[in-house]
Write a protein that holds these residues in place. Structure first.
Motif, PDB file in Angstrom:
ATOM      1  N   SER A   1      -1.955  -9.499  -0.579  1.00 30.02           N
ATOM      2  CA  SER A   1      -0.632  -9.105  -1.071  1.00 30.02           C
ATOM      3  C   SER A   1       0.484  -9.541  -0.128  1.00 30.02           C
ATOM      4  O   SER A   1       1.637  -9.677  -0.546  1.00 30.02           O
ATOM      5  CB  SER A   1      -0.573  -7.599  -1.258  1.00 30.02           C
ATOM      6  OG  SER A   1      -0.685  -6.918  -0.027  1.00 30.02           O
ATOM      7  N   LEU A   2       0.127  -9.793   1.148  1.00 30.98           N
ATOM      8  CA  LEU A   2       1.104 -10.259   2.134  1.00 30.98           C
ATOM      9  C   LEU A   2       1.189 -11.791   2.203  1.00 30.98           C
ATOM     10  O   LEU A   2       2.021 -12.342   2.902  1.00 30.98           O
ATOM     11  CB  LEU A   2       0.767  -9.739   3.535  1.00 30.98           C
ATOM     12  CG  LEU A   2       0.817  -8.209   3.726  1.00 30.98           C
ATOM     13  CD1 LEU A   2       0.361  -7.851   5.131  1.00 30.98           C
ATOM     14  CD2 LEU A   2       2.211  -7.675   3.437  1.00 30.98           C
ATOM     15  N   LYS A   3       0.318 -12.440   1.455  1.00 31.08           N
ATOM     16  CA  LYS A   3       0.191 -13.904   1.489  1.00 31.08           C
ATOM     17  C   LYS A   3       1.500 -14.598   1.121  1.00 31.08           C
ATOM     18  O   LYS A   3       2.154 -14.206   0.165  1.00 31.08           O
ATOM     19  CB  LYS A   3      -0.922 -14.324   0.536  1.00 31.08           C
ATOM     20  CG  LYS A   3      -1.231 -15.794   0.505  1.00 31.08           C
ATOM     21  CD  LYS A   3      -2.365 -16.027  -0.473  1.00 31.08           C
ATOM     22  CE  LYS A   3      -2.556 -17.491  -0.733  1.00 31.08           C
ATOM     23  NZ  LYS A   3      -3.542 -17.750  -1.790  1.00 31.08           N
TER      24      LYS A   3
ATOM     25  N   GLU B   1      -3.132  -8.934  -7.114  1.00 33.99           N
ATOM     26  CA  GLU B   1      -3.420  -8.485  -5.754  1.00 33.99           C
ATOM     27  C   GLU B   1      -2.808  -7.124  -5.456  1.00 33.99           C
ATOM     28  O   GLU B   1      -3.383  -6.317  -4.715  1.00 33.99           O
ATOM     29  CB  GLU B   1      -2.944  -9.518  -4.728  1.00 33.99           C
ATOM     30  CG  GLU B   1      -1.468  -9.877  -4.809  1.00 33.99           C
ATOM     31  CD  GLU B   1      -1.191 -11.066  -5.690  1.00 33.99           C
ATOM     32  OE1 GLU B   1      -0.212 -11.794  -5.412  1.00 33.99           O
ATOM     33  OE2 GLU B   1      -1.944 -11.285  -6.663  1.00 33.99           O
ATOM     34  N   ARG B   2      -1.651  -6.834  -6.061  1.00 31.79           N
ATOM     35  CA  ARG B   2      -1.010  -5.529  -5.872  1.00 31.79           C
ATOM     36  C   ARG B   2      -1.814  -4.443  -6.585  1.00 31.79           C
ATOM     37  O   ARG B   2      -2.032  -3.354  -6.056  1.00 31.79           O
ATOM     38  CB  ARG B   2       0.418  -5.598  -6.406  1.00 31.79           C
ATOM     39  CG  ARG B   2       1.244  -4.340  -6.207  1.00 31.79           C
ATOM     40  CD  ARG B   2       1.474  -4.007  -4.766  1.00 31.79           C
ATOM     41  NE  ARG B   2       2.152  -5.071  -4.041  1.00 31.79           N
ATOM     42  CZ  ARG B   2       2.504  -4.964  -2.767  1.00 31.79           C
ATOM     43  NH1 ARG B   2       2.224  -3.861  -2.090  1.00 31.79           N
ATOM     44  NH2 ARG B   2       3.097  -5.970  -2.139  1.00 31.79           N
TER      45      ARG B   2
ATOM     46  N   LEU C   1      -4.880  -3.631  -4.580  1.00 33.48           N
ATOM     47  CA  LEU C   1      -4.567  -2.799  -3.420  1.00 33.48           C
ATOM     48  C   LEU C   1      -4.477  -1.324  -3.808  1.00 33.48           C
ATOM     49  O   LEU C   1      -5.078  -0.454  -3.150  1.00 33.48           O
ATOM     50  CB  LEU C   1      -3.247  -3.262  -2.800  1.00 33.48           C
ATOM     51  CG  LEU C   1      -2.752  -2.470  -1.585  1.00 33.48           C
ATOM     52  CD1 LEU C   1      -3.742  -2.568  -0.431  1.00 33.48           C
ATOM     53  CD2 LEU C   1      -1.380  -2.971  -1.150  1.00 33.48           C
ATOM     54  N   TYR C   2      -3.766  -1.022  -4.879  1.00 36.60           N
ATOM     55  CA  TYR C   2      -3.621   0.364  -5.323  1.00 36.60           C
ATOM     56  C   TYR C   2      -4.976   0.971  -5.697  1.00 36.60           C
ATOM     57  O   TYR C   2      -5.287   2.112  -5.324  1.00 36.60           O
ATOM     58  CB  TYR C   2      -2.685   0.449  -6.529  1.00 36.60           C
ATOM     59  CG  TYR C   2      -1.270   0.011  -6.257  1.00 36.60           C
ATOM     60  CD1 TYR C   2      -0.689   0.161  -4.997  1.00 36.60           C
ATOM     61  CD2 TYR C   2      -0.495  -0.573  -7.263  1.00 36.60           C
ATOM     62  CE1 TYR C   2       0.617  -0.250  -4.746  1.00 36.60           C
ATOM     63  CE2 TYR C   2       0.813  -0.973  -7.031  1.00 36.60           C
ATOM     64  CZ  TYR C   2       1.360  -0.824  -5.758  1.00 36.60           C
ATOM     65  OH  TYR C   2       2.653  -1.233  -5.522  1.00 36.60           O
TER      66      TYR C   2
ATOM     67  N   ALA D   1      -7.339  -6.941  -0.077  1.00 34.28           N
ATOM     68  CA  ALA D   1      -6.218  -6.765  -1.000  1.00 34.28           C
ATOM     69  C   ALA D   1      -4.892  -6.699  -0.242  1.00 34.28           C
ATOM     70  O   ALA D   1      -3.883  -7.278  -0.671  1.00 34.28           O
ATOM     71  CB  ALA D   1      -6.421  -5.491  -1.826  1.00 34.28           C
ATOM     72  N   TRP D   2      -4.901  -6.016   0.886  1.00 36.88           N
ATOM     73  CA  TRP D   2      -3.680  -5.888   1.692  1.00 36.88           C
ATOM     74  C   TRP D   2      -3.241  -7.245   2.236  1.00 36.88           C
ATOM     75  O   TRP D   2      -2.078  -7.620   2.143  1.00 36.88           O
ATOM     76  CB  TRP D   2      -3.933  -4.904   2.820  1.00 36.88           C
ATOM     77  CG  TRP D   2      -2.790  -4.803   3.804  1.00 36.88           C
ATOM     78  CD1 TRP D   2      -1.518  -4.370   3.566  1.00 36.88           C
ATOM     79  CD2 TRP D   2      -2.834  -5.195   5.188  1.00 36.88           C
ATOM     80  NE1 TRP D   2      -0.770  -4.444   4.707  1.00 36.88           N
ATOM     81  CE2 TRP D   2      -1.549  -4.938   5.721  1.00 36.88           C
ATOM     82  CE3 TRP D   2      -3.823  -5.702   6.028  1.00 36.88           C
ATOM     83  CZ2 TRP D   2      -1.229  -5.206   7.045  1.00 36.88           C
ATOM     84  CZ3 TRP D   2      -3.507  -5.958   7.352  1.00 36.88           C
ATOM     85  CH2 TRP D   2      -2.225  -5.708   7.840  1.00 36.88           C
TER      86      TRP D   2
ATOM     87  N   THR E   1     -11.024  -9.078 -10.738  1.00 37.83           N
ATOM     88  CA  THR E   1      -9.793  -9.383 -10.011  1.00 37.83           C
ATOM     89  C   THR E   1     -10.084 -10.144  -8.721  1.00 37.83           C
ATOM     90  O   THR E   1      -9.437 -11.159  -8.424  1.00 37.83           O
ATOM     91  CB  THR E   1      -9.015  -8.088  -9.698  1.00 37.83           C
ATOM     92  OG1 THR E   1      -8.755  -7.398 -10.926  1.00 37.83           O
ATOM     93  CG2 THR E   1      -7.703  -8.401  -9.002  1.00 37.83           C
TER      94      THR E   1
ATOM     95  N   LYS F   1       1.258  -7.940 -10.482  1.00 40.82           N
ATOM     96  CA  LYS F   1       0.445  -8.935  -9.792  1.00 40.82           C
ATOM     97  C   LYS F   1      -0.949  -8.384  -9.503  1.00 40.82           C
ATOM     98  O   LYS F   1      -1.114  -7.235  -9.109  1.00 40.82           O
ATOM     99  CB  LYS F   1       1.111  -9.361  -8.484  1.00 40.82           C
ATOM    100  CG  LYS F   1       2.336 -10.240  -8.690  1.00 40.82           C
ATOM    101  CD  LYS F   1       2.881 -10.731  -7.358  1.00 40.82           C
ATOM    102  CE  LYS F   1       4.061 -11.674  -7.563  1.00 40.82           C
ATOM    103  NZ  LYS F   1       4.599 -12.170  -6.269  1.00 40.82           N
TER     104      LYS F   1
END
Length: 393
Positions: free
Chosen positions: A391-393, A284-285, A288-289, A387-388, A326, A282
């Motif tokens: 990813s929690l959305k 968004e993941r 984040l990385y 991003a964090w 992204t 994904k």
């Protein structure tokens, strides 16, 4: 993990290839600025702060022209937007030929910035529409790989020309004249091709597409802020790179232009690899990385650890590679096709973040070579939060 999906549809292959060539062009044009700063500092005897007006002027064009570009493209379509942008770009580049003062060069760069705004406002959302929704980020990252190729070639070729070892005076109008002619020829090609408009006229009439509607989407607004902070970080690092490695005494100007070219190759590879990975991971993941990587690299660079700081600075290019496309694709993910044209005009105002180099230059002139990296560090922290949360959305 997301299931693998095809990158684009067969009917969109030709438009996808044609539009992707534009990414190379504006990457080349923007990356020249990264060696132009040092060249003007030496030739015109100005400070880093003064030379930062190169970025300020160019990206001011983005800020002022983004909404008009969005309106133009919404009314007349992607192809006419591309042709108009290429024409401005080419004329601005040719304006370097009669220019012989810093102010004249800044005027030419402003025109180029306006032209690039049209190109990016048209191309970025158009690429996200040329295939399945779930591979939009991957598709845009692949196109942006050619942006990285343009960046690498600009710093390597123009840097080698401006900072050549024989010490001769290099006429900065030469690379711009060549680029201007080439861009106008490409504009002529685009007047002869058809770029299919993805959205039908009936769909356009049925949906609201104004800026007010777009700004009521909180995830778009958050993405807009994240993209602005990314641009502050990315443009500031690129613009400061040559000054940083020469100011610390680590290398010569010519070597610095070659090392930044290497960094941009890493950037290009990062986008290509990131595009491939995001067919399974994904977006968004992945963001984040990668943002965790950029924050770590900036901290290591600021700690003045010698060669380790230089390695961290170069490694940052790998981590930041996927960020612009992204964030862009995530920001417009929930918008309808016609709304994306309005959204793109706002997102293309974010290169005004390049003016952040003005503050970075002031810090470099008045403190030490390492402290200025606090500016991109702050920008990457905002992207990390985005991003964090996404990813929690």
């Amino acid at each position: 993990m997301a299931n693998k999906a095809k990158l684009t549809d067969k009917r969109y292959v030709v438009p996808f290839v044609l539009i992707t060539t534009l990414f190379f062009l504006w990457g080349f044009a923007r990356a020249i600025l990264d060696v132009l700063n040092k060249h003007f500092q030496d030739e015109l005897h100005i400070s880093i702060t003064q030379s930062s007006l190169i970025q300020v002027t160019t990206y001011l064009g983005y800020f002022l022209m983004a909404i008009p570009a969005g309106i133009f493209i919404s009314r007349y379509g992607y192809r006419r937007g591309v042709v108009f942008g290429l024409t401005l770009f080419g004329l601005g580049a040719l304006a370097f030929i009669p220019g012989n003062t810093f102010v004249a060069f800044l005027g030419a760069l402003f025109v180029i910035g306006c032209g690039l705004t049209f190109l990016e406002t048209a191309a970025n959302p158009y690429v996200t529409e040329l295939g399945p929704k779930e591979t939009a980020s991957s598709r845009l990252n692949l196109s942006q790989t050619f942006n990285g190729m343009g960046c690498f070639m600009a710093t390597f070729l123009v840097g080698s020309f401006l900072f050549r070892e024989d010490g001769g005076n290099a006429d900065v109008s030469v690379p711009y004249a060549i680029m201007g002619v080439l861009v106008l020829l490409i504009a002529l090609v685009f007047t002869r091709v058809e770029l299919p408009e993805v959205t039908s006229e009936s769909e356009n009439r049925q949906e609201q597409s104004g800026l007010g509607v777009v700004l009521r989407n909180r995830w778009f607004v958050f993405g807009l802020l994240a993209l602005l902070c990314y641009e502050i970080a990315e443009i500031s690092i690129n613009s400061y790179f040559v000054n940083f490695v020469t100011g610390t005494g680590w290398m010569s100007k010519l070597d610095a232009s070659r090392v930044v070219s290497l960094a941009l190759v890493i950037f290009m590879v990062g986008r290509f690899v990131g595009s491939w990975i995001m067919r399974s991971v994904k977006a968004e993941r992945m963001l984040l990385y990668c943002t965790l990587g950029t924050v770590t690299c900036m901290l290591l660079t600021m700690l003045n650890l010698g060669i380790l700081s230089l390695i961290a600075l170069i490694a940052n290019y790998m981590f930041e590679a996927i960020m612009f496309p992204t964030i862009f694709s995530l920001a417009v993910q929930e918008l309808r096709p016609q709304q994306k044209k309005s959204a793109a005009s706002l997102l293309m105002m974010t290169p005004i973040g390049g003016c952040g180099f003005l503050l970075m230059g002031w810090l470099a002139d008045n403190t030490n070579p390492f402290l200025p990296f606090i500016i991109p560090l702050a920008g990457f922290i905002v992207v990390l939060i985005y991003a964090w949360r996404f990813s929690l959305k």
